[in-house]
Design an enzyme around this catalytic site. Structure first.
Site, PDB file in Angstrom:
ATOM      1  N   TYR A 141       0.834  -1.205   0.000  1.00 15.96           N
ATOM      2  CA  TYR A 141       0.000   0.000   0.000  1.00 15.96           C
ATOM      3  C   TYR A 141       0.871   1.258   0.000  1.00 15.96           C
ATOM      4  O   TYR A 141       0.726   2.134  -0.859  1.00 15.96           O
ATOM      5  CB  TYR A 141      -0.932  -0.002   1.224  1.00 15.96           C
ATOM      6  CG  TYR A 141      -1.601   1.330   1.457  1.00 15.96           C
ATOM      7  CD1 TYR A 141      -2.474   1.850   0.518  1.00 15.96           C
ATOM      8  CD2 TYR A 141      -1.332   2.091   2.610  1.00 15.96           C
ATOM      9  CE1 TYR A 141      -3.069   3.091   0.718  1.00 15.96           C
ATOM     10  CE2 TYR A 141      -1.928   3.315   2.809  1.00 15.96           C
ATOM     11  CZ  TYR A 141      -2.795   3.816   1.862  1.00 15.96           C
ATOM     12  OH  TYR A 141      -3.371   5.045   2.048  1.00 15.96           O
ATOM     13  N   ARG A 282      -0.410  -5.694  16.405  1.00 16.53           N
ATOM     14  CA  ARG A 282      -0.797  -5.911  15.013  1.00 16.53           C
ATOM     15  C   ARG A 282       0.468  -5.759  14.159  1.00 16.53           C
ATOM     16  O   ARG A 282       1.202  -4.780  14.331  1.00 16.53           O
ATOM     17  CB  ARG A 282      -1.846  -4.870  14.621  1.00 16.53           C
ATOM     18  CG  ARG A 282      -2.404  -5.039  13.221  1.00 16.53           C
ATOM     19  CD  ARG A 282      -3.561  -4.080  12.951  1.00 16.53           C
ATOM     20  NE  ARG A 282      -3.144  -2.692  12.892  1.00 16.53           N
ATOM     21  CZ  ARG A 282      -3.964  -1.678  12.639  1.00 16.53           C
ATOM     22  NH1 ARG A 282      -5.253  -1.897  12.437  1.00 16.53           N
ATOM     23  NH2 ARG A 282      -3.527  -0.445  12.608  1.00 16.53           N
TER      24      ARG A 282
HETATM   25  N1  UFG Z   1      -5.761  -0.032  17.044  1.00 19.81           N
HETATM   26  C1  UFG Z   1      -6.076  -0.803  18.142  1.00 19.81           C
HETATM   27  N2  UFG Z   1      -7.236  -1.528  18.100  1.00 19.81           N
HETATM   28  C2  UFG Z   1      -8.074  -1.525  17.025  1.00 19.81           C
HETATM   29  C3  UFG Z   1      -7.735  -0.732  15.910  1.00 19.81           C
HETATM   30  C4  UFG Z   1      -6.559   0.004  15.961  1.00 19.81           C
HETATM   31  O1  UFG Z   1      -5.353  -0.845  19.142  1.00 19.81           O
HETATM   32  O2  UFG Z   1      -9.108  -2.239  17.050  1.00 19.81           O
HETATM   33  C5  UFG Z   1      -4.516   0.769  17.096  1.00 19.81           C
HETATM   34  C6  UFG Z   1      -3.531   0.402  16.002  1.00 19.81           C
HETATM   35  O3  UFG Z   1      -2.708  -0.655  16.421  1.00 19.81           O
HETATM   36  C7  UFG Z   1      -2.779   1.712  15.832  1.00 19.81           C
HETATM   37  C8  UFG Z   1      -3.831   2.795  16.151  1.00 19.81           C
HETATM   38  O4  UFG Z   1      -4.863   2.108  16.854  1.00 19.81           O
HETATM   39  O5  UFG Z   1      -1.753   1.806  16.760  1.00 19.81           O
HETATM   40  C9  UFG Z   1      -4.420   3.424  14.919  1.00 19.81           C
HETATM   41  O6  UFG Z   1      -4.840   2.390  14.037  1.00 19.81           O
HETATM   42  P1  UFG Z   1      -5.670   2.659  12.699  1.00 19.81           P
HETATM   43  O7  UFG Z   1      -5.902   1.334  12.051  1.00 19.81           O
HETATM   44  O8  UFG Z   1      -6.843   3.524  12.998  1.00 19.81           O
HETATM   45  O9  UFG Z   1      -4.672   3.554  11.818  1.00 19.81           O
HETATM   46  P2  UFG Z   1      -3.177   3.231  11.323  1.00 19.81           P
HETATM   47  O10 UFG Z   1      -2.282   4.132  12.108  1.00 19.81           O
HETATM   48  O11 UFG Z   1      -2.866   1.798  11.311  1.00 19.81           O
HETATM   49  O12 UFG Z   1      -3.332   3.595   9.796  1.00 19.81           O
HETATM   50  C10 UFG Z   1      -3.295   4.903   9.327  1.00 19.81           C
HETATM   51  C11 UFG Z   1      -4.137   5.026   8.051  1.00 19.81           C
HETATM   52  C12 UFG Z   1      -3.523   4.189   6.949  1.00 19.81           C
HETATM   53  C13 UFG Z   1      -2.091   4.558   6.774  1.00 19.81           C
HETATM   54  C14 UFG Z   1      -1.333   4.423   8.086  1.00 19.81           C
HETATM   55  C15 UFG Z   1       0.078   4.885   7.959  1.00 19.81           C
HETATM   56  O13 UFG Z   1      -5.459   4.605   8.286  1.00 19.81           O
HETATM   57  O14 UFG Z   1      -4.216   4.423   5.735  1.00 19.81           O
HETATM   58  O15 UFG Z   1      -1.965   5.223   9.083  1.00 19.81           O
HETATM   59  O16 UFG Z   1       0.886   4.137   8.801  1.00 19.81           O
HETATM   60  F1  UFG Z   1      -1.500   3.758   5.864  1.00 19.81           F
END
Ligand code: UFG
Length: 329
Positions: A141, A282
């Site tokens: 991605y 994760r």
């Molecule tokens: N998290 C949890 N529990 C959940 C969901 C998320 O603990 O049920 C945590 C994740 O581990 C992370 C944080 O919450 O630490 C944020 O997670 P998100 O999935 O909301 O967002 P991300 O940081 O993984 O992803 C975002 C954007 C992506 C992008 C990424 C860049 O949504 O499109 O940042 O690293 F690619």
């Protein structure tokens, strides 16, 4: 000015259309409805259902609509899915960009604002992240978005197509009218999952790891309100209209919140208990991602105003309460 918004039926695209129309722009939406929602398509916008990879379709829209600029949101955007199915990301994102740029070149459309991501940086200890740091994506991605940036760069060199690439950090919140908001199937993002738990739709939220090298052990992210994010897209259009050079900008609010802090803030906003339990990490989650948005502030004049976490979560909560089943009635 007439703006083509690809992915205009999605979460961020639908907010862009609402703000563009409110500011007097004309909008044309293209969306293949794979992740978009018909109910998110603004009634005052022209709308074409079709795929960004379908050159004949894209060309027919450009020929008919004579747009002045493009804001390109249409893309697949799940990090985990991209690792399992990279070809989907190269087709929808990279090949989609190929078709779009070919058509822009053919039709003499020379301005594009692009939805990029912090995932281009990869896992890094640097805080805050600035645009001049080496990009080292850790997922197909992130790589697809980086390749798309490079495609635009070379199309600028060769054909003079000017671009602004906006690298989003964690986008949250919703339009305060409560009518449009985040509705992904399946939902993977933190704020909607917290609020679905507050609504009782999930028994609990799982915190993905509490053994990170942060103060409370949970991951820290930089959350930016979707309307602040859209403001930057309008500023980027204005910048390109004034003859601004192609460039890349981070968009975040330059402050970090841990997963635990986000859950606490949501408990405060909603008045609900929001049960949480510690789960395993994760794969691929960096400990801390915080943007330096100084460049967007200096060059584009961006000034995010909805940086209070209670406002970001509060606006998302209004949407979730108003439409507990998302766009399903
Ligand atoms: N998290 C949890 N529990 C959940 C969901 C998320 O603990 O049920 C945590 C994740 O581990 C992370 C944080 O919450 O630490 C944020 O997670 P998100 O999935 O909301 O967002 P991300 O940081 O993984 O992803 C975002 C954007 C992506 C992008 C990424 C860049 O949504 O499109 O940042 O690293 F690619």
């Amino acid at each position: 000015m007439k703006v083509l918004v690809t992915g205009g039926a999605g979460y961020i695209g639908s907010h862009a259309v609402a703000v563009l129309l409110q500011k007097g722009y004309e909008t044309v939406i293209i969306d293949n409805m794979m992740t978009g929602h018909l109910a998110a398509v603004h009634k005052d916008s022209v709308f074409y259902e079709g795929n960004i990879c379908d050159a004949e379709f894209i060309e027919s829209v450009f020929e008919k609509e004579k747009v002045d600029a493009v804001i390109h949101f249409a893309a697949s955007s799940l990090v985990g899915e991209s690792v399992k199915d990279p070809l989907k990301y190269f087709r929808n994102n990279v090949y989609g960009m190929q078709v779009l740029l070919e058509t822009m070149y053919k039709e003499n459309v020379e301005k594009i604002v692009f939805s990029s991501t912090a995932a281009t940086y990869g896992d890094t200890d640097i805080v805050p992240l600035t645009e001049n740091l080496p990009a080292n994506p850790e997922s197909p991605y992130g790589d697809s978005k980086l390749i798309m940036e490079k495609m635009m760069k070379w199309c600028d060199v060769a054909y003079g197509i000017k671009f602004v690439s906006l690298r989003y950090f964690n986008v949250g919140g919703a339009h305060p009218n409560g009518n449009i908001g985040e509705d992904h199937r399946p939902e993977t993002h933190l704020i909607p999952i917290i609020l679905q738990t507050a609504l009782g739709q999930r028994e609990q939220i799982s915190i993905f790891g509490d053994d990170y090298p942060t103060e409370d052990g949970t991951c820290i992210r930089d959350y930016v309100h979707v309307l602040d994010l859209i403001d930057a897209h309008l500023l980027a259009l204005a910048y390109l209209n004034k003859g601004g050079q192609s460039d890349i900008f981070n968009l975040g609010s330059s402050q970090g919140f841990s997963v635990k802090e986000m859950i606490d803030a949501a408990r405060h906003v909603t008045g609900k208990e929001i049960p949480a339990q510690i789960g395993t990490r994760r794969a691929g989650d960096p400990a801390v991602l915080i943007a330096s948005s100084s460049k967007a502030k200096e060059v584009l004049g961006w000034n995010p105003t909805r940086t209070d976490m209670k406002e970001i979560i509060g606006d998302a909560w209004r949407w979730h309460q108003h439409r507990p089943n998302g766009y399903d009635e």
